[in-house]
Design an enzyme around this catalytic site. Structure first.
Site, PDB file in Angstrom:
ATOM      1  N   LYS A 254      -1.936  -2.512   7.466  1.00 33.28           N
ATOM      2  CA  LYS A 254      -3.382  -2.683   8.034  1.00 33.28           C
ATOM      3  C   LYS A 254      -3.794  -3.742   9.011  1.00 33.28           C
ATOM      4  O   LYS A 254      -4.480  -3.516   9.506  1.00 33.28           O
ATOM      5  CB  LYS A 254      -4.086  -2.551   6.533  1.00 33.28           C
ATOM      6  CG  LYS A 254      -5.683  -2.427   6.646  1.00 33.28           C
ATOM      7  CD  LYS A 254      -6.092  -2.343   5.618  1.00 33.28           C
ATOM      8  CE  LYS A 254      -7.831  -2.109   5.779  1.00 33.28           C
ATOM      9  NZ  LYS A 254      -8.511  -2.098   4.435  1.00 33.28           N
TER      10      LYS A 254
ATOM     11  N   ARG B 283      -0.966  -1.268  -6.407  1.00 31.15           N
ATOM     12  CA  ARG B 283      -0.946  -2.614  -5.424  1.00 31.15           C
ATOM     13  C   ARG B 283      -1.910  -3.620  -6.403  1.00 31.15           C
ATOM     14  O   ARG B 283      -1.520  -4.622  -6.624  1.00 31.15           O
ATOM     15  CB  ARG B 283      -1.866  -2.455  -4.150  1.00 31.15           C
ATOM     16  CG  ARG B 283      -1.849  -3.624  -3.367  1.00 31.15           C
ATOM     17  CD  ARG B 283      -2.456  -3.110  -2.000  1.00 31.15           C
ATOM     18  NE  ARG B 283      -2.945  -4.074  -1.224  1.00 31.15           N
ATOM     19  CZ  ARG B 283      -2.305  -4.999  -0.121  1.00 31.15           C
ATOM     20  NH1 ARG B 283      -0.844  -4.704  -0.353  1.00 31.15           N
ATOM     21  NH2 ARG B 283      -2.919  -5.738   0.490  1.00 31.15           N
TER      22      ARG B 283
ATOM     23  N   TYR C 278      -8.514 -11.432  -7.570  1.00 34.52           N
ATOM     24  CA  TYR C 278      -7.424 -11.387  -8.725  1.00 34.52           C
ATOM     25  C   TYR C 278      -7.314 -12.709  -9.379  1.00 34.52           C
ATOM     26  O   TYR C 278      -6.758 -12.942 -10.503  1.00 34.52           O
ATOM     27  CB  TYR C 278      -6.163 -10.992  -8.040  1.00 34.52           C
ATOM     28  CG  TYR C 278      -5.958  -9.685  -7.436  1.00 34.52           C
ATOM     29  CD1 TYR C 278      -6.167  -8.443  -7.947  1.00 34.52           C
ATOM     30  CD2 TYR C 278      -5.718  -9.777  -5.997  1.00 34.52           C
ATOM     31  CE1 TYR C 278      -5.945  -7.621  -7.379  1.00 34.52           C
ATOM     32  CE2 TYR C 278      -5.659  -8.445  -5.208  1.00 34.52           C
ATOM     33  CZ  TYR C 278      -5.866  -7.399  -5.892  1.00 34.52           C
ATOM     34  OH  TYR C 278      -5.620  -6.163  -5.258  1.00 34.52           O
TER      35      TYR C 278
ATOM     36  N   ARG D  25       1.009  -1.048   0.093  1.00 36.70           N
ATOM     37  CA  ARG D  25       0.015   0.077   0.049  1.00 36.70           C
ATOM     38  C   ARG D  25       0.902   1.178  -0.073  1.00 36.70           C
ATOM     39  O   ARG D  25       1.777   1.143   0.401  1.00 36.70           O
ATOM     40  CB  ARG D  25      -1.014   0.057   1.304  1.00 36.70           C
ATOM     41  CG  ARG D  25      -1.886  -1.230   1.276  1.00 36.70           C
ATOM     42  CD  ARG D  25      -2.641  -1.026   2.576  1.00 36.70           C
ATOM     43  NE  ARG D  25      -3.692  -2.286   2.671  1.00 36.70           N
ATOM     44  CZ  ARG D  25      -3.328  -3.403   3.008  1.00 36.70           C
ATOM     45  NH1 ARG D  25      -2.044  -3.841   3.640  1.00 36.70           N
ATOM     46  NH2 ARG D  25      -4.148  -4.417   3.232  1.00 36.70           N
TER      47      ARG D  25
ATOM     48  N   HIS E   5      -2.989 -10.124   3.052  1.00 35.85           N
ATOM     49  CA  HIS E   5      -3.960 -10.314   3.383  1.00 35.85           C
ATOM     50  C   HIS E   5      -4.453 -11.113   4.639  1.00 35.85           C
ATOM     51  O   HIS E   5      -3.891 -12.167   4.533  1.00 35.85           O
ATOM     52  CB  HIS E   5      -4.880 -10.832   2.118  1.00 35.85           C
ATOM     53  CG  HIS E   5      -5.238  -9.750   1.010  1.00 35.85           C
ATOM     54  ND1 HIS E   5      -5.347 -10.089  -0.598  1.00 35.85           N
ATOM     55  CD2 HIS E   5      -4.975  -8.442   0.874  1.00 35.85           C
ATOM     56  CE1 HIS E   5      -5.449  -8.999  -1.077  1.00 35.85           C
ATOM     57  NE2 HIS E   5      -5.471  -7.700  -0.463  1.00 35.85           N
TER      58      HIS E   5
END
Length: 332
Positions: free
Chosen positions: A221, A276, A308, A198, A299
């Site tokens: 995150k 990203r 994706y 990110r 993730h």
């Protein structure tokens, strides 16, 4: 009387030790009735749960303030959420928090949508309001749970994730390189394209997080540290950049401005994450494994990375090869 005898010989207890807390029960003997009355009176003194509690008349804004002081202050985006919650409480007329129910929340959400607030933003606000009640209930600040847990978020239409083609990547990097007033922007963009990071993660990098062929992201995150292998040439370029220009500064605004000046037109809301998405898309299209991509992107769940999967060369081809009509000669 608290205790009196009924015509059939039984004894009835009717006692109200504290106004609002009344006990009634019938017994065969007077002794049992006396013991029950005594128990009720003593319980009201010893056990606080037996005593009626005053109605909670605190306003929603008061709970929001308590939430921030006791929980939100520890969140990385706590101040931002606090501002959103204060604005939401004001928009709702700062009601008594215990009286906010599903109907009230649904009405407020409808007003937000009528004013042009997106479904995603409305869902976020709803989630933040639920968090206020749930967290304060866990901390024993509230003696009641969130009163509108049954209201569901708006179901959103999934949007395709935009990514840059190789010619577009070259165009963007060329435009960033020529922006002499913001030298950091080009290097941060290169890091994002090389690691799938990110923008904020790449921008916050420090020298000690770059090792021999590995960049370590710690301000993530998901709050988990992750390490991504990179080419040695990239490490050398970053270190040379820092020696000349110093540590990265906040340059996301420059990136967005330069992006708008190019021929690239990303969908609304995807400009900050387009690098990203570009890394992830090219990784999968090049034959990369979806689970490996999950670890690289950091993730929390594979479902996020599966967005994706449709870009993989072999994606869903098994539906043709393994379907019930495959090789049967029955295809029209």
């Amino acid at each position: 009387m608290a205790i009196h005898q009924l015509p059939d010989g039984r004894w009835k207890v009717d006692v109200e030790p504290i106004k609002g807390k009344r006990f009634r029960k019938t017994f065969k003997t007077k002794g049992e009735a006396l013991r029950f009355e005594s128990t009720c009176r003593s319980k009201m003194i010893v056990d606080a749960d037996w005593s009626p509690r005053p109605k909670d008349k605190r306003r929603l804004s008061e709970l929001v303030k308590l939430w921030y002081e006791m929980h939100g202050v520890a969140l990385s985006d706590g101040l931002r959420r606090f501002a959103i919650l204060k604005a939401a409480a004001e928009f709702m007329g700062d009601p008594i928090a215990s009286k906010v129910d599903g109907a009230a929340i649904a009405t407020v959400r409808a007003r937000w949508l009528a004013l042009g607030v997106t479904g995603k933003t409305a869902n976020n606000r709803l989630g933040y309001l639920k968090s206020v009640y749930n967290e304060l209930h866990k901390l024993d600040v509230l003696d009641f749970p969130c009163p509108f847990t049954r209201i569901k978020p708006i179901r959103l239409q999934e949007r395709p994730l935009a990514y840059l083609t190789k010619p577009q990547i070259a165009e963007l990097l060329g435009a960033l390189r020529n922006r002499d007033t913001a030298p950091h922007t080009y290097m941060v963009a290169v890091i994002c394209l090389s690691t799938g990071a990110r923008w904020g993660e790449a921008q916050a990098l420090t020298p000690e997080r770059i090792g021999a062929g590995v960049i370590t992201f710690a301000n993530t995150k998901s709050k988990r540290v992750r390490a991504v292998p990179v080419a040695p040439a990239l490490v050398e370029s970053i270190q040379a950049h820092w020696r000349e220009h110093g540590p990265f500064s906040n340059c996301i605004g420059v990136f967005r401005k330069v992006l708008l000046e190019t021929s690239i037109k990303p969908p609304k809301g995807q400009s900050s994450h387009i690098l990203r998405h570009t890394f992830a898309a090219h990784f999968i299209m090049g034959g990369g494994h979806i689970v490996t991509l999950k670890e690289i992107l950091g993730h929390a769940s594979l479902s996020m990375t599966m967005r994706y999967a449709h870009l993989a060369p072999e994606h869903l081809h098994d539906a043709i090869r393994l379907g019930p009509l495959a090789g049967s000669g029955l295809m029209p």
